[in-house]
Write a protein that holds these residues in place. Structure first.
Motif, PDB file in Angstrom:
ATOM      1  N   MET A   1       0.823  -1.193   0.000  1.00 56.28           N
ATOM      2  CA  MET A   1       0.000   0.000   0.000  1.00 56.28           C
ATOM      3  C   MET A   1       0.865   1.254   0.000  1.00 56.28           C
ATOM      4  O   MET A   1       0.525   2.231  -0.641  1.00 56.28           O
ATOM      5  N   GLY A   2       1.977   1.218   0.743  1.00 55.49           N
ATOM      6  CA  GLY A   2       2.846   2.376   0.805  1.00 55.49           C
ATOM      7  C   GLY A   2       3.345   2.819  -0.557  1.00 55.49           C
ATOM      8  O   GLY A   2       3.441   4.008  -0.847  1.00 55.49           O
ATOM      9  N   ASP A   3       3.643   1.834  -1.420  1.00 59.40           N
ATOM     10  CA  ASP A   3       4.122   2.175  -2.767  1.00 59.40           C
ATOM     11  C   ASP A   3       3.034   2.878  -3.578  1.00 59.40           C
ATOM     12  O   ASP A   3       3.310   3.803  -4.334  1.00 59.40           O
ATOM     13  N   ARG A   4       1.808   2.427  -3.429  1.00 55.12           N
ATOM     14  CA  ARG A   4       0.700   3.073  -4.154  1.00 55.12           C
ATOM     15  C   ARG A   4       0.488   4.503  -3.673  1.00 55.12           C
ATOM     16  O   ARG A   4       0.210   5.399  -4.468  1.00 55.12           O
ATOM     17  N   LEU A   5       0.609   4.706  -2.368  1.00 54.57           N
ATOM     18  CA  LEU A   5       0.432   6.044  -1.819  1.00 54.57           C
ATOM     19  C   LEU A   5       1.531   6.985  -2.283  1.00 54.57           C
ATOM     20  O   LEU A   5       1.285   8.174  -2.506  1.00 54.57           O
ATOM     21  N   LYS A   6       2.750   6.470  -2.413  1.00 50.40           N
ATOM     22  CA  LYS A   6       3.876   7.301  -2.864  1.00 50.40           C
ATOM     23  C   LYS A   6       3.597   7.929  -4.220  1.00 50.40           C
ATOM     24  O   LYS A   6       4.048   9.031  -4.508  1.00 50.40           O
ATOM     25  N   ALA A   7       2.826   7.245  -5.054  1.00 47.94           N
ATOM     26  CA  ALA A   7       2.474   7.788  -6.368  1.00 47.94           C
ATOM     27  C   ALA A   7       1.672   9.085  -6.231  1.00 47.94           C
ATOM     28  O   ALA A   7       1.667   9.912  -7.141  1.00 47.94           O
ATOM     29  N   TYR A   8       1.016   9.252  -5.095  1.00 44.91           N
ATOM     30  CA  TYR A   8       0.230  10.468  -4.828  1.00 44.91           C
ATOM     31  C   TYR A   8       0.974  11.439  -3.921  1.00 44.91           C
ATOM     32  O   TYR A   8       0.432  12.466  -3.518  1.00 44.91           O
TER      33      TYR A   8
ATOM     34  N   CYS B   1      -9.193  11.596  -0.204  1.00 39.59           N
ATOM     35  CA  CYS B   1      -7.913  10.974  -0.515  1.00 39.59           C
ATOM     36  C   CYS B   1      -7.965  10.437  -1.938  1.00 39.59           C
ATOM     37  O   CYS B   1      -8.922   9.725  -2.293  1.00 39.59           O
ATOM     38  N   PRO B   2      -7.010  10.770  -2.772  1.00 39.21           N
ATOM     39  CA  PRO B   2      -7.049  10.322  -4.157  1.00 39.21           C
ATOM     40  C   PRO B   2      -6.724   8.841  -4.323  1.00 39.21           C
ATOM     41  O   PRO B   2      -6.890   8.298  -5.400  1.00 39.21           O
ATOM     42  N   ALA B   3      -6.241   8.199  -3.280  1.00 42.28           N
ATOM     43  CA  ALA B   3      -5.815   6.796  -3.397  1.00 42.28           C
ATOM     44  C   ALA B   3      -6.959   5.874  -3.482  1.00 42.28           C
ATOM     45  O   ALA B   3      -7.864   5.551  -3.162  1.00 42.28           O
TER      46      ALA B   3
ATOM     47  N   ILE C   1       1.958  10.861  -0.797  1.00 41.89           N
ATOM     48  CA  ILE C   1       1.612  10.729   0.610  1.00 41.89           C
ATOM     49  C   ILE C   1       2.094   9.374   1.126  1.00 41.89           C
ATOM     50  O   ILE C   1       2.433   8.485   0.355  1.00 41.89           O
ATOM     51  N   GLY C   2       2.123   9.239   2.447  1.00 43.93           N
ATOM     52  CA  GLY C   2       2.579   8.004   3.072  1.00 43.93           C
ATOM     53  C   GLY C   2       1.512   7.405   3.977  1.00 43.93           C
ATOM     54  O   GLY C   2       0.367   7.885   4.034  1.00 43.93           O
ATOM     55  N   LEU C   3       1.898   6.396   4.710  1.00 49.94           N
ATOM     56  CA  LEU C   3       0.948   5.686   5.573  1.00 49.94           C
ATOM     57  C   LEU C   3       0.419   6.564   6.714  1.00 49.94           C
ATOM     58  O   LEU C   3      -0.759   6.488   7.054  1.00 49.94           O
ATOM     59  N   TRP C   4       1.293   7.398   7.308  1.00 55.39           N
ATOM     60  CA  TRP C   4       0.803   8.302   8.362  1.00 55.39           C
ATOM     61  C   TRP C   4      -0.204   9.296   7.790  1.00 55.39           C
ATOM     62  O   TRP C   4      -1.186   9.638   8.439  1.00 55.39           O
ATOM     63  N   ASP C   5       0.053   9.755   6.580  1.00 52.12           N
ATOM     64  CA  ASP C   5      -0.881  10.679   5.936  1.00 52.12           C
ATOM     65  C   ASP C   5      -2.249  10.010   5.786  1.00 52.12           C
ATOM     66  O   ASP C   5      -3.288  10.607   6.078  1.00 52.12           O
TER      67      ASP C   5
ATOM     68  N   ASP D   1       5.776  15.200  14.392  1.00 48.33           N
ATOM     69  CA  ASP D   1       5.535  14.363  13.222  1.00 48.33           C
ATOM     70  C   ASP D   1       4.175  14.674  12.602  1.00 48.33           C
ATOM     71  O   ASP D   1       4.018  14.647  11.384  1.00 48.33           O
ATOM     72  N   LEU D   2       3.212  14.984  13.455  1.00 47.60           N
ATOM     73  CA  LEU D   2       1.878  15.317  12.958  1.00 47.60           C
ATOM     74  C   LEU D   2       1.903  16.618  12.158  1.00 47.60           C
ATOM     75  O   LEU D   2       1.234  16.731  11.129  1.00 47.60           O
ATOM     76  N   VAL D   3       2.688  17.577  12.590  1.00 49.49           N
ATOM     77  CA  VAL D   3       2.826  18.825  11.834  1.00 49.49           C
ATOM     78  C   VAL D   3       3.379  18.537  10.441  1.00 49.49           C
ATOM     79  O   VAL D   3       2.902  19.085   9.446  1.00 49.49           O
ATOM     80  N   ALA D   4       4.350  17.639  10.352  1.00 50.29           N
ATOM     81  CA  ALA D   4       4.912  17.279   9.049  1.00 50.29           C
ATOM     82  C   ALA D   4       3.854  16.625   8.161  1.00 50.29           C
ATOM     83  O   ALA D   4       3.793  16.887   6.959  1.00 50.29           O
ATOM     84  N   VAL D   5       3.007  15.799   8.756  1.00 45.73           N
ATOM     85  CA  VAL D   5       1.916  15.173   7.991  1.00 45.73           C
ATOM     86  C   VAL D   5       0.970  16.252   7.477  1.00 45.73           C
ATOM     87  O   VAL D   5       0.575  16.247   6.307  1.00 45.73           O
ATOM     88  N   MET D   6       0.602  17.184   8.330  1.00 38.64           N
ATOM     89  CA  MET D   6      -0.309  18.255   7.919  1.00 38.64           C
ATOM     90  C   MET D   6       0.314  19.113   6.817  1.00 38.64           C
ATOM     91  O   MET D   6      -0.375  19.549   5.905  1.00 38.64           O
ATOM     92  N   ASP D   7       1.625  19.314   6.930  1.00 38.30           N
ATOM     93  CA  ASP D   7       2.317  20.098   5.906  1.00 38.30           C
ATOM     94  C   ASP D   7       2.368  19.368   4.566  1.00 38.30           C
ATOM     95  O   ASP D   7       2.553  19.990   3.528  1.00 38.30           O
ATOM     96  N   THR D   8       2.206  18.068   4.577  1.00 35.38           N
ATOM     97  CA  THR D   8       2.119  17.291   3.342  1.00 35.38           C
ATOM     98  C   THR D   8       0.705  17.338   2.772  1.00 35.38           C
ATOM     99  O   THR D   8       0.511  17.496   1.569  1.00 35.38           O
ATOM    100  N   LEU D   9      -0.286  17.198   3.649  1.00 36.17           N
ATOM    101  CA  LEU D   9      -1.678  17.079   3.194  1.00 36.17           C
ATOM    102  C   LEU D   9      -2.320  18.410   2.798  1.00 36.17           C
ATOM    103  O   LEU D   9      -3.080  18.466   1.829  1.00 36.17           O
ATOM    104  N   ALA D  10      -2.021  19.471   3.518  1.00 37.04           N
ATOM    105  CA  ALA D  10      -2.681  20.759   3.272  1.00 37.04           C
ATOM    106  C   ALA D  10      -2.438  21.303   1.862  1.00 37.04           C
ATOM    107  O   ALA D  10      -3.390  21.694   1.188  1.00 37.04           O
ATOM    108  N   PRO D  11      -1.193  21.328   1.368  1.00 36.21           N
ATOM    109  CA  PRO D  11      -0.980  21.877   0.027  1.00 36.21           C
ATOM    110  C   PRO D  11      -1.652  21.061  -1.080  1.00 36.21           C
ATOM    111  O   PRO D  11      -1.897  21.567  -2.162  1.00 36.21           O
ATOM    112  N   ARG D  12      -1.947  19.816  -0.794  1.00 34.48           N
ATOM    113  CA  ARG D  12      -2.610  18.958  -1.776  1.00 34.48           C
ATOM    114  C   ARG D  12      -4.127  19.087  -1.712  1.00 34.48           C
ATOM    115  O   ARG D  12      -4.844  18.436  -2.454  1.00 34.48           O
ATOM    116  N   GLY D  13      -4.603  19.924  -0.788  1.00 42.80           N
ATOM    117  CA  GLY D  13      -6.041  20.136  -0.648  1.00 42.80           C
ATOM    118  C   GLY D  13      -6.762  18.965   0.010  1.00 42.80           C
ATOM    119  O   GLY D  13      -7.979  18.861  -0.087  1.00 42.80           O
ATOM    120  N   LEU D  14      -6.011  18.097   0.693  1.00 49.41           N
ATOM    121  CA  LEU D  14      -6.623  16.933   1.321  1.00 49.41           C
ATOM    122  C   LEU D  14      -7.160  17.228   2.720  1.00 49.41           C
ATOM    123  O   LEU D  14      -7.968  16.473   3.247  1.00 49.41           O
TER     124      LEU D  14
END
Length: 80
Positions: free
Chosen positions: A1-8, A78-80, A10-14, A42-55
């Motif tokens: 699953m992690g590999d599929r998410l990387k295409a978008y 989530c686009p996945a 994002i990671g497993l925590w995201d 770590d949660l801040v880093a996740v939010m910094d990944t998700l917010a710019p993607r509009g998730l």
């Protein structure tokens, strides 16, 4: 699953954060951290990944100098 998410870009925590927001609704950073057992920095880093993607959307509640402690997040799609 992690590999599929990387295409978008994002990671497993995201995905875990998106699932928690979908299942339980908007939450503060503190509540999300406790629910998922994730360190606040770590949660801040996740939010910094998700917010710019509009998730997720960030809103500050209450507004003011201590607003960072009251950040709330609502889940998007989530686009996945």
């Amino acid at each position: 699953m992690g590999d599929r998410l990387k295409a978008y870009g994002i990671g497993l925590w995201d995905l875990a954060v998106l699932a928690a927001l979908r299942d339980f609704g908007p939450a503060s950073q503190g509540d999300l951290g406790i629910r998922l057992g994730i360190d606040p920095s770590d949660l801040v880093a996740v939010m910094d990944t998700l917010a710019p993607r509009g998730l997720i959307e960030r809103s500050r509640d209450p507004p003011g100098p201590a607003a960072l402690l009251g950040d709330h997040y609502s889940g998007g799609r989530c686009p996945a």
